[in-house]
Design a protein around this motif. Structure first.
Motif, PDB file in Angstrom:
ATOM      1  N   UNK A  88      25.582 -93.883 -35.669  1.00  0.00           N
ATOM      2  CA  UNK A  88      26.189 -94.644 -36.763  1.00  0.00           C
ATOM      3  C   UNK A  88      25.841 -94.044 -38.117  1.00  0.00           C
ATOM      4  N   UNK A  89      24.606 -93.548 -38.246  1.00  0.00           N
ATOM      5  CA  UNK A  89      24.176 -92.992 -39.518  1.00  0.00           C
ATOM      6  C   UNK A  89      24.883 -91.695 -39.886  1.00  0.00           C
ATOM      7  N   UNK A  90      25.560 -91.078 -38.926  1.00  0.00           N
ATOM      8  CA  UNK A  90      26.195 -89.790 -39.205  1.00  0.00           C
ATOM      9  C   UNK A  90      27.677 -89.938 -39.520  1.00  0.00           C
ATOM     10  N   UNK A  91      28.204 -91.146 -39.419  1.00  0.00           N
ATOM     11  CA  UNK A  91      29.645 -91.317 -39.645  1.00  0.00           C
ATOM     12  C   UNK A  91      29.951 -91.209 -41.130  1.00  0.00           C
ATOM     13  N   UNK A  92      31.173 -90.821 -41.424  1.00  0.00           N
ATOM     14  CA  UNK A  92      31.575 -90.723 -42.820  1.00  0.00           C
ATOM     15  C   UNK A  92      32.699 -89.727 -42.963  1.00  0.00           C
ATOM     16  N   UNK A  93      33.081 -89.489 -44.203  1.00  0.00           N
ATOM     17  CA  UNK A  93      34.207 -88.600 -44.449  1.00  0.00           C
ATOM     18  C   UNK A  93      33.864 -87.162 -44.054  1.00  0.00           C
ATOM     19  N   UNK A  94      32.596 -86.801 -44.226  1.00  0.00           N
ATOM     20  CA  UNK A  94      32.151 -85.451 -43.909  1.00  0.00           C
ATOM     21  C   UNK A  94      31.881 -85.346 -42.401  1.00  0.00           C
ATOM     22  N   UNK A  95      32.579 -84.464 -41.687  1.00  0.00           N
ATOM     23  CA  UNK A  95      32.380 -84.389 -40.236  1.00  0.00           C
ATOM     24  C   UNK A  95      31.096 -83.678 -39.840  1.00  0.00           C
ATOM     25  N   UNK A  96      30.436 -83.030 -40.802  1.00  0.00           N
ATOM     26  CA  UNK A  96      29.305 -82.168 -40.458  1.00  0.00           C
ATOM     27  C   UNK A  96      28.136 -82.894 -39.773  1.00  0.00           C
ATOM     28  N   UNK A  97      27.636 -84.022 -40.348  1.00  0.00           N
ATOM     29  CA  UNK A  97      26.452 -84.633 -39.721  1.00  0.00           C
ATOM     30  C   UNK A  97      26.669 -84.995 -38.254  1.00  0.00           C
ATOM     31  N   UNK A  98      27.796 -85.633 -37.943  1.00  0.00           N
ATOM     32  CA  UNK A  98      27.999 -86.045 -36.554  1.00  0.00           C
ATOM     33  C   UNK A  98      28.148 -84.828 -35.650  1.00  0.00           C
ATOM     34  N   UNK A  99      28.775 -83.770 -36.149  1.00  0.00           N
ATOM     35  CA  UNK A  99      28.916 -82.557 -35.343  1.00  0.00           C
ATOM     36  C   UNK A  99      27.561 -81.925 -35.065  1.00  0.00           C
ATOM     37  N   UNK A 100      26.741 -81.815 -36.094  1.00  0.00           N
ATOM     38  CA  UNK A 100      25.437 -81.168 -35.907  1.00  0.00           C
ATOM     39  C   UNK A 100      24.561 -82.004 -34.980  1.00  0.00           C
ATOM     40  N   UNK A 101      24.586 -83.339 -35.173  1.00  0.00           N
ATOM     41  CA  UNK A 101      23.730 -84.188 -34.349  1.00  0.00           C
ATOM     42  C   UNK A 101      24.166 -84.137 -32.881  1.00  0.00           C
ATOM     43  N   UNK A 102      25.466 -84.240 -32.611  1.00  0.00           N
ATOM     44  CA  UNK A 102      25.885 -84.203 -31.209  1.00  0.00           C
ATOM     45  C   UNK A 102      25.689 -82.804 -30.625  1.00  0.00           C
ATOM     46  N   UNK A 103      25.880 -81.770 -31.450  1.00  0.00           N
ATOM     47  CA  UNK A 103      25.669 -80.406 -30.971  1.00  0.00           C
ATOM     48  C   UNK A 103      24.192 -80.193 -30.647  1.00  0.00           C
ATOM     49  N   UNK A 104      23.318 -80.744 -31.492  1.00  0.00           N
ATOM     50  CA  UNK A 104      21.884 -80.691 -31.214  1.00  0.00           C
ATOM     51  C   UNK A 104      21.556 -81.406 -29.918  1.00  0.00           C
ATOM     52  N   UNK A 105      22.188 -82.565 -29.686  1.00  0.00           N
ATOM     53  CA  UNK A 105      21.973 -83.300 -28.437  1.00  0.00           C
ATOM     54  C   UNK A 105      22.397 -82.455 -27.240  1.00  0.00           C
ATOM     55  N   UNK A 106      23.513 -81.737 -27.393  1.00  0.00           N
ATOM     56  CA  UNK A 106      23.998 -80.885 -26.307  1.00  0.00           C
ATOM     57  C   UNK A 106      22.927 -79.872 -25.924  1.00  0.00           C
TER      58      UNK A 106
END
Lengths: 292, 338
Positions: A88-106
């Motif tokens: 939830x904390x990574x959502x927003x107009x900028x796609x970068x945080x959610x991409x980096x966090x899920x990519x890190x999880x991967x």
């Protein structure tokens, strides 16, 4: 002609599995514009969770069904908590945080599984059911398991579509998707609604993982490829429509089967090319419901 | 320009900072010192520098693309691998000196980025990221089917065979140093230019930028091509140093994963970010890479934690806290009382 028919049937059956890969992705993107780059790795994680469960319980058919069914609520809770605490904390107009966090999880999941289970491919042993075939006449036959997977995929798509269009929860999903602030003013807690969507997505991910483990093998490095298949199915089908995702998965499955027929090394490559061709000629997908 | 009727107070636009001027002097001295290494240093140092230089250039270009251009890609390894393969084909099959082939390969990667952008730019945000990954996979699978470059198992750079080892290592090292300086200068000058200002406007608000007359699509495409050029440069350089190429190594998603790690840790959207990130990555790699899976797991966790709790990265923290700017790209308006 029998050959063509066979390719089509095999493609559709493969598409059933890809549908299950893709529905969770489609749901999460539709509700909160979140691209889960760890989608494939979570599928693999679910398969390994089932394999680990069976190691503890032994391999009767009762144990398999029990583990698979027990995994679904666990996956829901996992998805809910993951969304509430981290995503939830990574959502927003900028796609970068959610991409980096899920990519890190991967990366974390891949290496954790590699550490725990080694790089060997594993599968869920379902005994004689794995090789049972249903004769269709005319020299054609299909595996019972792929047919079961296809039935589950169609049922899951129908259930998700019904959930979205006919229930209060579905209305909440659509509301936060359209405008989470206004939905908040109307008394919806967007963070909770997002978490519910992710929970449901993770139930689908768990289902996909278990069935993937039954149908073929899984190894810790498989995730990215499954993610790409899921993604291609969503884009080919068009965003915002679960039936579109199903159709996209079928098209991808058929395209890969055609490629495999020419050369075993070309199946996935040809699937990618069909995806890029659709993107170039019909960027909104073949059956879009919404825009953006 | 808009004219107001208010009394004009004098103003000036400040574009340099004292720290920036000092940094430039230090950088020049460092480069001069680094250039003399082949005469007194060990060859292991040079090999290590070449490798980290490739990571750094690649991360720098990813930062330009994602941090300034707002295009988060997981597929930049497409151009890294392409740079490597074009260099190798020019050398092995075309008889070009591999050192001369490095810039040519980078140029090829930049040009290929144009048709690639026609497809990739159909997608936005997170879907752009995965779409570029699919394109990189197509590159990988395609090169795995070209038997002239060894197919799936890859091949060796034979064009450097006639050259003595010490000479080869020194020249590779100087090439790497020159590429680092050139890549930094390229990004710095680009960001300080009018196009760079347009790019920042697009990143902050695409619609508003368009309404101010900025050619959004053209600017983004230019950045995409420049970033591909840089990625190709890094790739060509890496495989001149490495001498052996294979599709799985050249088009590995790990290249982009490490670049994301460096940029996020150092601070995205600032030139200092990848520098700090590359230094940290180099140190971590030196001390912990023996731990294999645990090391990679730790890198993944570190990227997650940084993104959630320190969005600005290390350098961003330093910049907001102490106002450091070694490579000032912003324009600061100073208004003097009339």
């Amino acid at each position: 002609l029998t050959k063509v028919l066979e390719i089509l049937i095999q493609g559709v059956l493969l598409g059933g599995l890809y549908t299950l890969f893709a529905l969770g992705q489609s749901l999460m993107f539709g509700v909160m514009r979140l691209t889960n780059t760890a989608q494939g790795d979570f599928i693999v994680l679910a398969a390994f969770a089932a394999i680990a469960g069976l190691m503890l319980l032994g391999t009767g058919s009762g144990a398999i069904v029990g583990v698979a069914l027990a995994l679904l609520p666990v996956a829901f809770g996992f998805g809910y908590v993951l969304q509430r605490t981290a995503l939830n904390g990574t959502l927003g107009r900028d796609p970068l945080p959610s991409l980096v966090v899920t990519f890190g999880m991967a990366i974390v999941i891949q290496n954790l599984l590699l550490q725990l289970f080694s790089a060997d491919p594993r599968s869920i042993d379902i005994g004689a059911f794995a090789t049972r075939a249903i004769a269709l006449g005319g020299g054609l036959s299909v595996g019972a398991l792929p047919v079961l997977i296809l039935v589950i995929a169609v049922a899951a798509t129908a259930a998700l579509q019904w959930l979205f269009s006919a229930t209060a929860l579905g209305r909440a999903f659509r509301a936060v998707s359209d405008d989470s602030e206004v939905a908040g003013l109307m008394g919806l807690n967007a963070r909770h609604v997002y978490a519910l969507a992710t929970g449901i997505a993770f139930v689908l991910i768990a289902l996909a993982g278990v069935l993937q483990g039954m149908r073929t093998t899984v190894s810790p490095a498989d995730g990215p490829l499954l993610l790409l298949f899921a993604f291609e199915a969503v884009i080919i089908g068009g965003m915002g429509s679960f039936w579109g995702t199903l159709a996209g998965a079928m098209i991808l499955g058929i395209a890969q089967q055609i490629g495999f027929r020419f050369d075993p090394g070309w199946g996935i490559w040809f699937g990618h090319l069909v995806f890029l061709a659709v993107l170039l000629m019909r960027p909104q997908g073949l059956f879009p419901k919404t825009r953006g | 320009m808009m004219h107001t009727t208010m009394a004009p107070s004098s103003f000036s636009v400040q574009r340099a900072s004292p720290a920036g001027r000092a940094a430039l002097v230090v950088a020049v001295l460092l480069v001069v010192l680094a250039a003399s290494v082949p005469w007194w240093g060990e060859s292991a140092w040079m090999r290590e520098f070449v490798e980290i230089a490739c990571y750094f250039i690649f991360a720098m270009m990813w930062n330009l693309l994602a941090g300034y251009g707002g295009m988060v890609s997981i597929g930049q390894q497409a151009f890294f691998g392409l740079g490597g393969y074009v260099m190798l084909m020019l050398g092995n099959l075309g008889g070009v000196n591999p050192f001369i082939a490095i810039p040519l390969a980078a140029l090829a990667a930049g040009l290929v980025a144009l048709p690639v952008s026609w497809i990739a730019f159909r997608l936005q945000g997170g879907y752009f990221a995965i779409g570029t990954w699919v394109i990189a996979e197509v590159f990988r699978l395609s090169f795995a089917n070209i038997s002239a470059v060894g197919g799936g198992s890859g091949t060796t750079l034979t064009a450097l065979r006639g050259i003595e080892r010490a000479t080869r290592e020194s020249v590779t090292y100087w090439m790497a140093l020159a590429c680092v300086v050139a890549a930094m200068a390229l990004v710095y000058v680009f960001l300080r230019s009018k196009q760079g200002l347009a790019l920042l406007a697009i990143r902050d608000n695409e619609v508003a930028a368009q309404s101010q007359g900025i050619a959004v699509q053209r600017t983004k495409r230019a950045v995409y091509m420049v970033a591909a050029f840089g990625a190709g440069l890094a790739g060509a350089l890496y495989f001149v140093g490495n001498l052996r190429i294979s599709p799985d190594a050249a088009f590995s998603v790990n290249w982009t994963a490490f670049a994301i790690f460096m940029v996020v840790i150092g601070g995205i959207g600032r030139i200092e970010g990848p520098i700090v990130g590359a230094l940290i990555f180099w140190l971590l790699n030196k001390f912990f890479s023996d731990y294999g899976t645990w090391y990679l797991l730790g890198l993944g966790l570190l990227a997650i934690v940084t993104t959630i709790f320190f969005k600005q990265g290390l350098w961003g923290y330093a910049q907001t806290r102490w106002g450091w700017a070694l490579f000032p790209t912003q324009r600061v308006l100073r208004i003097h009382a009339a």
